[in-house]
Every structure is written in C-alpha cells, then in structure tokens.
Design a protein around this motif. Structure first.
Motif: not given
Length: 488
Positions: A166-184
């Motif tokens: 219930q606390d999940l936000t779009a910012a949480h989700i966007e942080s995952v893709f930020t991590a993916i791009e960093s790994r790329n």
C-alpha cells in the motif's frame, strides 16, 4: 456482553483509589455531566489460541456516540470473517494488540486482506504479494508464466520486495529502472575496456533494452491491476505502475544489408541496426550453402526464408499440416522452449492460425525432403521414432529442439561469411522477398500471421524504401552506357 458495553469513567481518586464509574461528579441531575469524565467501551473478543477469554477496552471518548461508533466499528471488523473462526481470531488478535493511541484498522484494509487470503495482522509487502499472485496465475501459458516469474525474481523482488504494497509509489518503481540503466552503462563500459579481466567480468551479459524494460514494467502493472480490481483482491486503491513512463519499446525496423552496409560491417564489425535482412542475392548464396552443408535442415531453412513461419511453427509442423498436392501448409500449433523444456501450444494469435501457399520450387524441395526422410527411417530401423512431426532429425526421427535449430543456423551463417542475421530475421527476409515480388502489405500480413495490418505496414515501410532504391540502382546498371555518369 457480546454486543459490548459503554460506560463513563473519570480519574478522580479517594484515599489513593480511582473512583472510575463511582465518581459522584459524573452525574448531573438525572443525566450525565458533560464536563466531567470520559466515555469508554468494552467488547468481548473471541477466545485466543489457548482458549482464554479477552476483552477490547478502549476509552477517552468525549461523547457516548463516539465510543459507540468505535465499538460498532470493532464489531464490523469481527463480522468480516463470517463463520471462519481462524480469521475471526486473527482479527481479534489484531484488535487486542492495539495500544490505546492506535486507531482501529480500516474496514476496507481488513476486508482486502481477507479476500486476498493473506495474514491480517501484518503489512503485506510487494514481495509477498507478487509471490502469491504468480502462484495463483494457473491459466497462463508456460512462456508467459516464465517471463512473469523471471521479472519478479530478477527485478521486483530484489529491489522492492520489502516495500509495503500500500506504500508503493511510482518513485519506487522508477528507481528500479534507474538501477537497470546504471547496470547497462556498467556493462557497456566494461565491454569497451582495454583490460581483458574487466571485459571477462561481463562476458555473456547483455544490457536490458527499452523493449525488455517495457515488458518488465508490464508484469508489475498487470500484478497491481489484479490487486486493485474490485472482483479480485482490492488490496490497493490505485496502480502506481500506470504513472511510470519509459522509453518506447517499439521494435526496430528491419534494414537491408546493402553493399555499403556490408562494407562497413566488414571494416568495423558493427551492424547498422539491430534487425538486418539479406538482399535476394544474399538469400540465394545462403540457401546454396545450406543445401550443401546442412541437408537435414535445408528444407526448414528454405521454407522459413520463402514463407516466413516462426521457429516454433516450423518445429511444430505436422505431417497432416503439409499438403504438397495443394501446394500449401496449414499452421495451427507450435513447439517452443521455456527454459530449454519443449512445450507444444497453439499459435500466437487468431491471425496465426492460417494457410500458407507454397511456390513450385518449395514444393519440390519438400517432396525431395520426404523422399530422403523415408530413406533415413529405413536406415535407422527400430531406433526411428514414428512421430507426426514433419521436420525431424536424420538419426532417429525425433522432432528438432527449437534451440538446436537456432544454434545450427547461427553456426552456418558464421561459416558462410555472409553478414549476420538472426533466425527470427528470416521472417523479415520472407517479407522482403514478397515486397520485391510485388506482394501487397495485406498479403504479407496474412502470410506471416500478423494480427494487425498497421503493424505489418509500420515494420516494412522502411525496408520497402531501401528495396526500391536498390532496385532502382540495379535497373540503371542493366542499360549499357559508353560513358556512365560519374558521381559528383
């Protein structure tokens, strides 16, 4: 009392003892004194796991109505469990554990957790929900289920598993893709490093492209939509994944291996684009090599290049699907691999269930293959597997594993010296050959089994433009000239 009781108390003391409900100041005439004391309620709760009695006692209310409202709220929470005594006790456990300062749980929150069959007294995390969600998705196609599970395991559970749903936000989700791009970026930098040890650390590792990221997001979006839907869990009120915007995952358009593109590839090793297709001349060269070096798979490659069935459709083609007298094949199923395990299933979409006409040369190729297959069966004797699959291995008649077909194709292309294409690109090559022969976009859509005319047109518009230019160049060279104009 089962319905609960409501009383008024105060903190006055006499001889060190609290008077509570006995304080004379609580009354004024025949009624209650509104300026003295506070209201409280007491509600009998279900027995605990050890069979002991317990009560919910809450006080400090300014008015009797406020005490009655909270008491009724507690009763409503207990009633949510219906006749399920275990759930009723869990709700009672939750109520009994509250401190005086904590508010009672929200009714909808408890109701959602009951419907979702998850523990009531703890906060559901994203990881817990996704684990329960994928477990309950029993009607998914195996490949889809594997894709969902891989996305959960590799991305959502490690990054967001401990976040309360219930606390999940779009910012949480966007942080995952930020991590993916960093790994790329790390992978790209490591592969370009002059240090072999650094390059070796990322050997075999690939970046996660835009299309893959879109699919990763789609998995979470689907799971959260199920959590939100009224007729399902109703665990959340909105889906934060719908607010996340990523780079377009639109498939790249195919490009021709023109002479200029081939020269650049030979000099630099770089492909002009992720999806490349051979010219008709290059196709002919490949088929000549395949016929000589891969006679077992040559008929499959020939059919793939000229008519464009998917790999799974080719590997899943049955004998009864091939009507050489009518010069046509019927595509209704496919053999694909999920984690290297072969599964048989229907075609990708309703449009994929189709009849594909064959040219005379292709019919001749397939007739020759059937004659050779009969000879293979005779030579194999009892070790031959009598399946109804059309394309089979020479040694034992077993169907081809789809990954083996791709591996043999890749090795043959590497040996040929031709510019590289993927096995799936043969569908694009088939479309290119049809375009060169004057086929309409609608005919190409029907042959390839695309569900959308627009998608077919969008994919092949660019290659059609390149093809027209190549044809124009070839046409001018057919005309002999004493002094051919030189390029400026």
């Amino acid at each position: 009392m089962a319905d609960g009781s409501i009383t008024k108390l105060c903190s006055c003391r006499t001889d060190g003892k609290r008077l509570g409900a006995r304080c004379p100041k609580l009354r004024r005439g025949n009624g209650w004194n509104p300026h003295h004391g506070t209201w409280r309620y007491q509600l009998e709760l279900p027995l605990d796991a050890a069979g002991r009695r317990r009560q919910l006692r809450r006080g400090g209310f300014d008015t009797r109505d406020k005490a009655a409202d909270e008491r009724d709220h507690a009763r409503v929470l207990l009633d949510l469990a219906g006749r399920d005594e275990i759930r009723r006790r869990q709700i009672a456990d939750l109520l009994h554990a509250l401190t005086p300062q904590q508010p009672l749980p929200d009714r909808d929150h408890v109701a959602r957790r009951i419907r979702a069959a998850v523990p009531i007294g703890t906060q559901l995390t994203v990881g817990e929900y996704l684990a329960e969600w994928i477990k309950g998705r029993t009607k998914l196609q195996p490949a889809t289920r594997r894709s969902y599970q891989d996305h959960i395991t590799a991305y959502w559970a490690p990054h967001l598993g401990q976040v309360a749903l219930q606390d999940l936000t779009a910012a949480h989700i966007e942080s995952v893709f930020t991590a993916i791009e960093s790994r790329n970026a790390e992978i790209v930098a490591a592969k370009a490093s002059p240090v072999k040890e650094v390059r070796d650390r990322v050997k075999g590792k690939r970046t996660v492209g835009a299309a893959s990221q879109q699919r990763i997001l789609a998995t979470l979006r689907k799971a959260l939509n199920d959590a939100r839907r009224l007729y399902h869990h109703r665990l959340i009120d909105h889906n934060p994944a719908e607010s996340v915007e990523l780079r377009s995952g639109k498939s790249p358009k195919p490009r021709l291996w023109t002479d200029a593109a081939v020269n650049r590839w030979r000099q630099t090793g770089q492909r002009p684009g992720p999806v490349m297709v051979w010219t008709p001349a290059q196709v002919g060269e490949f088929l000549d090599i395949a016929e000589a070096e891969e006679p077992e798979l040559y008929p499959l490659f020939d059919l793939a290049i000229h008519r464009g069935p998917r790999r799974g459709e080719l590997c899943g083609l049955h004998d009864y699907d091939v009507d050489l007298a009518a010069a046509a094949i019927t595509i209704t199923s496919q053999r694909t691999s999920v984690g290297y395990q072969v599964i048989e299933k229907g075609v990708k979409s309703a449009a994929g269930d189709r009849v594909v006409d064959l040219a005379d040369d292709t019919v001749t190729t397939l007739r020759t293959y059937l004659m050779r297959r009969a000879g293979w069966k005779l030579a194999a004797g009892d070790t031959w597997a009598d399946t109804d699959i059309f394309f089979v291995r020479r040694r034992d008649g077993q169907p081809w594993h789809p990954e083996t077909v791709t591996g043999r194709f890749d090795r043959l292309v590497a040996r040929s010296g031709l510019p590289p294409v993927r096995f799936h690109d043969m569908r694009h090559i088939a479309a290119t050959l049809m375009l060169a022969a004057g086929a309409s976009i609608k005919e190409i859509q029907d042959t390839l089994g695309h569900s959308s005319y627009t998608m077919t047109a969008d994919i092949y518009t660019s290659v059609l433009a390149e093809l027209k230019r190549t044809t124009a160049q070839a046409t001018t060279k057919l005309v002999p000239r004493r002094n051919r104009p030189k390029a400026a």
